[in-house]
Design a protein around this motif. Structure first.
Motif, short mmCIF file in Angstrom:
data_model
loop_
_atom_site.label_atom_id
_atom_site.label_comp_id
_atom_site.label_asym_id
_atom_site.label_seq_id
_atom_site.Cartn_x
_atom_site.Cartn_y
_atom_site.Cartn_z
N LYS A 31 34.98 17.02 63.19
CA LYS A 31 33.99 16.42 64.11
C LYS A 31 32.62 16.91 63.67
N LYS A 32 31.84 16.02 63.05
CA LYS A 32 30.56 16.47 62.49
C LYS A 32 29.40 15.61 62.99
N GLN A 33 28.27 16.26 63.20
CA GLN A 33 27.09 15.56 63.70
C GLN A 33 26.41 14.76 62.58
N ARG A 34 26.04 13.54 62.93
CA ARG A 34 25.32 12.67 62.00
C ARG A 34 24.19 11.98 62.78
N HIS A 35 23.07 11.75 62.09
CA HIS A 35 21.96 11.05 62.74
C HIS A 35 22.07 9.56 62.40
N PHE A 36 22.20 8.73 63.44
CA PHE A 36 22.36 7.28 63.29
C PHE A 36 21.11 6.57 63.79
N ARG A 37 20.70 5.50 63.09
CA ARG A 37 19.64 4.66 63.64
C ARG A 37 19.72 3.25 63.06
N LEU A 38 19.20 2.30 63.82
CA LEU A 38 19.13 0.91 63.40
C LEU A 38 17.83 0.71 62.62
N LEU A 39 17.95 0.14 61.41
CA LEU A 39 16.75 -0.09 60.61
C LEU A 39 15.96 -1.30 61.13
N GLU A 40 14.75 -1.44 60.58
CA GLU A 40 13.81 -2.45 61.07
C GLU A 40 14.32 -3.88 60.90
N ASP A 41 15.26 -4.10 59.98
CA ASP A 41 15.77 -5.46 59.79
C ASP A 41 16.66 -5.91 60.95
N GLN A 142 13.57 -6.43 51.95
CA GLN A 142 13.63 -5.01 52.33
C GLN A 142 14.16 -4.16 51.17
N LYS A 143 15.21 -4.67 50.49
CA LYS A 143 15.80 -3.91 49.38
C LYS A 143 14.83 -3.78 48.22
N ALA A 144 14.07 -4.86 47.97
CA ALA A 144 13.20 -4.87 46.79
C ALA A 144 11.90 -4.11 47.02
N ASP A 145 11.47 -4.02 48.27
CA ASP A 145 10.21 -3.35 48.60
C ASP A 145 10.44 -1.83 48.62
N LYS A 146 10.51 -1.25 47.44
CA LYS A 146 10.91 0.16 47.32
C LYS A 146 9.93 1.12 47.99
N ASN A 147 8.63 0.84 47.89
CA ASN A 147 7.66 1.78 48.47
C ASN A 147 7.31 1.43 49.92
N LYS A 148 8.01 0.42 50.47
CA LYS A 148 7.88 0.06 51.89
C LYS A 148 6.44 -0.22 52.33
N ASP A 149 5.67 -0.91 51.46
CA ASP A 149 4.29 -1.24 51.84
C ASP A 149 4.17 -2.69 52.33
N GLY A 150 5.34 -3.37 52.52
CA GLY A 150 5.32 -4.74 53.00
C GLY A 150 4.93 -5.74 51.94
N LYS A 151 4.81 -5.27 50.68
CA LYS A 151 4.45 -6.15 49.56
C LYS A 151 5.39 -5.87 48.40
N MET A 152 5.41 -6.82 47.45
CA MET A 152 6.30 -6.66 46.32
C MET A 152 5.57 -7.08 45.05
N ASN A 153 5.41 -6.13 44.12
CA ASN A 153 4.75 -6.48 42.86
C ASN A 153 5.79 -7.04 41.88
N PHE A 154 5.31 -7.47 40.71
CA PHE A 154 6.20 -8.14 39.78
C PHE A 154 7.30 -7.22 39.26
N LYS A 155 6.98 -5.94 39.10
CA LYS A 155 8.00 -4.98 38.65
C LYS A 155 9.15 -4.92 39.65
N GLU A 156 8.80 -4.93 40.95
CA GLU A 156 9.84 -4.91 41.98
C GLU A 156 10.62 -6.22 41.97
N VAL A 157 9.93 -7.34 41.70
CA VAL A 157 10.61 -8.64 41.64
C VAL A 157 11.63 -8.67 40.51
N ARG A 158 11.26 -8.11 39.35
CA ARG A 158 12.19 -8.09 38.21
C ARG A 158 13.46 -7.31 38.57
N LYS A 159 13.27 -6.19 39.27
CA LYS A 159 14.44 -5.41 39.70
C LYS A 159 15.27 -6.21 40.71
#
Length: 764
Positions: A31-41, A142-159
């Protein structure tokens, strides 16, 4: 997606998004404690240990089937004294994935999670096609926006393109990116990303079909859509009304016509699916004898894993019953404290109480289906604990247990799945027809030791005249049950009368051959066959086996050598009319795909009516010679495999892209067994296009199953499984259709699909 989540932002959802520390419970000692939360999506639940550094886990609300409140799992029951029910809840996942048992710090926090997750599950289950697509696009952003700034540059798009399973020329990708970057900032916000996604997902193959019927190339007027439905989709006379309904349901604009967007949405919806909608509900005659139906059946139902060391669990019964299973197996053995236990005898599988299984059946047996459950009881207990079993059966199952003949008459044929019990109304004294979902108890032969299975009648230890007098009818089936077999007599095994008396319609008898059965067998007598015995009989005497199964039930079980709980091909047994073809439900693969495929029709109720040539006692059908049957009419099945959409990755390595191919497999009578496949497409799991046609001849359409499999081609080793969908041939809709793929576990993997054009015609 974000907007629709705002509508949900009531107090429970806010608690989930703020997060809570919950105890994750795996056993009485873990029986172990874990922190749970719902993400913004609003769709992803994230959790981690407070001490585990950066490590964390996530799962999607779409993976959840339901939330159980209180001590409604074996694990939470085991800690009931330590944690009250008001703190406990269980997240139940689809398919074979294990549940998540959690304990909150207060009843209020538990309720917030219970009600909040239930709202999220309901929202996920009721989203329309557009909302699902919007949610899917939002997830990728959400997955592609690695730095969570609400924007996605071309490097993130390629990934992102790699993550989405697509290999694209960098120059072309940059061109699409700049087209979407209307503001010229070198990055995409969510709205621009949606535009980028639409450019990325433009489907030429759908556009071409649209152009064939659109007069102006911009929209389909009502008459043009009507033409498409009649000519391509073969919807018949109701196509004009149907066209109007589809425009109202799927067209986002208010023009009264259907644009390309609406057309694509229709094709991707359930209306555009390969499965006939009229076969999804309860459409078959359910008033025929039980022997006229295929019955979804489980073997070693108590096991979650293999049958040497696997875990026995009530959860296994719940999962099987919720999949529509109507015959479950219970292997009972003497327990140490006078309570019978259930496990795979003489192995290291864990044990569960017989009484707990009865309580589980009482609660879950009729949630997925109203039709009878057959309890296949393999008894290894001594007389004392057999009597305890009988008491549990009567006391726990109560009125749902069928303990007398339905109409009090000796049956000339088995009752129907619509078992009816008549009662007199006390107020009006009129005859009321009351339907009560009913268990039928089938008592299997007992095992003398770990290696010897005796399959003989042993339910009433005597058929003396005194017993017949007690019974009150010379020809009552209860008074004509067979004596013990010589082997069983030698062992001096004894049966509890209390347990034997519960057997009404499924009397276990040894199989003495088809001729003996034809002359002497009663409809309520039932034999069990090993897979090898059944396969041998099917090959040597298929016609006789079909005839036998028009009158009596037969149960097929896997070989004892299948210690890994693997399965045999059930189609071989269905092709001779065997009703209770028992499979290990806990083991994913082709065999369970076929079982799920057959029972996907008829409201997934667990009963499928056999074709008339397998229920008519005068019909002479042999699966080895299908062309000899009356009404023989083979059909040609032509499948143009056009394209695939958003196939899941097999290898999660960043640079890995699948090379998909599609194989179509036909399962039916021996002559119909066939498979063919497309070529593979290099480095494209996102929108591969094949445009290849596969052709088959089906001699016995009523028994054929069609399985679509997508694999990742590998020239050096075995191909990896990507997804599949299996359905009865008779449930296929012709025309341009999408096949919504399922995982190895049988659960949906939206939006992964295949786009096909299907033609069914008579052989000229």
């Amino acid at each position: 997606s974000a907007g629709s989540l705002q509508e949900l932002l009531h107090v429970d959802i806010k608690v989930l998004m703020a997060g809570s520390t919950l105890r994750k419970v795996k056993s009485r000692s873990w029986k172990k404690q874990r922190h749970f939360r719902l993400l913004e999506d609003g769709l992803t639940i994230w959790y981690k240990s407070r001490w585990a550094g950066k490590g964390h886990s996530t799962f999607s609300v779409t993976e959840l089937e339901m939330v159980r409140e209180g001590h409604q799992s074996e694990v939470l029951l085991s800690i009931a004294e330590e944690f009250p029910a008001a703190l406990c809840f269980t997240l139940v996942f689809h398919g074979r994935q294990g549940n998540l048992d959690l304990v909150a710090e207060s009843p209020e926090e538990a309720q917030a999670w219970i009600q909040g997750v239930r709202k999220l599950i309901h929202r996920a289950q009721t989203m329309d096609e557009k909302e699902r697509l919007d949610q899917w696009v939002w997830d990728w952003f959400q997955k592609a926006d690695k730095n969570k700034d609400g924007k996605m540059n071309f490097k993130e798009v390629r990934k992102l393109l790699k993550m989405m399973n697509i290999e694209m020329n960098e120059e072309h990708a940059f061109h699409l990116f700049t087209m979407a970057d209307k503001s010229g900032t070198g990055s995409l916000e969510i709205e621009q990303f949606v535009h980028f996604y639409k450019i990325l997902t433009q489907r030429d193959e759908v556009w071409k079909v649209f152009q064939d019927y659109s007069g102006d190339g911009e929209k389909l007027m009502l008459e043009e859509l009507d033409n498409f439905l009649r000519i391509e989709q073969q919807t018949g006379e109701r196509s004009a009304q149907h066209a109007q309904e589809l425009i109202e349901r799927y067209e986002p604009s208010e023009t009264g016509a259907m644009t390309l967007d609406g057309f694509q949405m229709y094709l991707c919806s359930q209306d555009g699916s390969i499965f006939k909608p009229e076969h999804q509900g309860l459409y078959q005659d359910m008033s025929q004898p039980l022997s006229h139906y295929f019955i979804s059946s489980s073997h070693n139902t108590y096991l979650l894993e293999d049958q040497l060391r696997g875990h026995s669990s009530l959860e296994a019964y719940i999962k099987a019953l919720k999949r529509g299973c109507r015959c479950v197996e219970v292997d009972s053995w003497d327990g140490n404290d006078g309570e019978p236990v259930v496990y795979h005898g003489h192995t290291l599988t864990s044990k569960i109480l017989f009484r707990d299984i009865m309580s589980t059946l009482k609660e879950y047996a009729f949630k997925a289906s109203d039709f009878p459950v057959i309890l296949s009881l393999e008894n290894h207990c001594g007389v004392e604990q057999q009597t305890v079993m009988a008491q549990h059966l009567r006391q726990i199952l109560g009125d749902t247990l069928l303990t007398t003949l339905v109409d009090g008459q000796v049956p000339l044929q088995l009752p129907s799945p619509q078992v009816k019990i008549y009662a007199v109304g006390t107020d009006s004294f009129s005859l009321l027809l009351v339907y009560i979902p009913t268990f039928i108890l089938y008592l299997c032969a007992c095992r003398l030791n770990a290696h010897l299975l005796i399959a003989s009648g042993h339910l009433i230890p005597t058929n003396s005249s005194k017993e017949k007098e007690k019974c009150g009818a010379e020809n009552c089936p209860m008074a004509s049950f067979a004596l013990f077999s010589p082997l069983l007599q030698k062992s001096k095994s004894k049966l509890s009368r209390e347990l034997s008396d519960l057997v009404v319609y499924c009397k276990s008898v040894h199989f003495h051959g088809f001729e003996h059965s034809r002359l002497h067998a009663k409809c309520y007598e039932m034999s069990s066959f090993s897979e090898s015995k059944a396969k041998k009989l099917a090959k040597e005497s298929g016609r006789d086996f079909v005839q036998y199964n028009t009158r009596q039930l037969s149960r097929i079980y896997p070989s004892g050598f299948r210690t890994d709980s693997s399965n045999y091909n059930p189609q071989d047994m269905w092709s001779v009319g065997c009703q209770i073809v028992a499979l290990n439900f806990q083991t994913a693969g082709l065999e369970m795909d076929l079982n799920d495929g057959l029972f996907r029709q008829n409201n997934c109720c667990g009963y499928v009516l056999k074709p008339e040539f397998m229920t008519d006692g005068n019909a002479q059908f042999s699966p080895e010679k299908p062309d000899e049957r009356q009404g023989y009419r083979p059909l040609r099945l032509s499948i143009q495999v056009i394209s695939g959409q958003q196939l899941p990755k097999v290898n999660q390595k960043e640079g890995s892209i699948v090379d998909p191919l599609v194989r179509v497999e036909i399962y039916g009578v021996p002559q119909d067994q066939a498979k063919d496949e497309t070529s593979h497409i290099n480095n494209n799991g996102f929108n591969p296009v094949w445009n290849e046609t596969l052709n088959f001849v089906i001699t016995t359409p009523e028994l054929a199953l069609v399985r679509f499999v997508v694999e990742d081609y590998d020239k050096a080793s075995r191909n990896d499984f990507i997804g599949q969908f299996t359905l009865p041939f008779k449930c296929i809709q012709a025309g341009y259709r999408h096949i919504h793929l399922l995982s190895r576990d049988g659960t949906a993997i939206p939006p992964s699909s295949l786009f096909v054009n299907i033609s069914i015609s008579e052989l000229s």
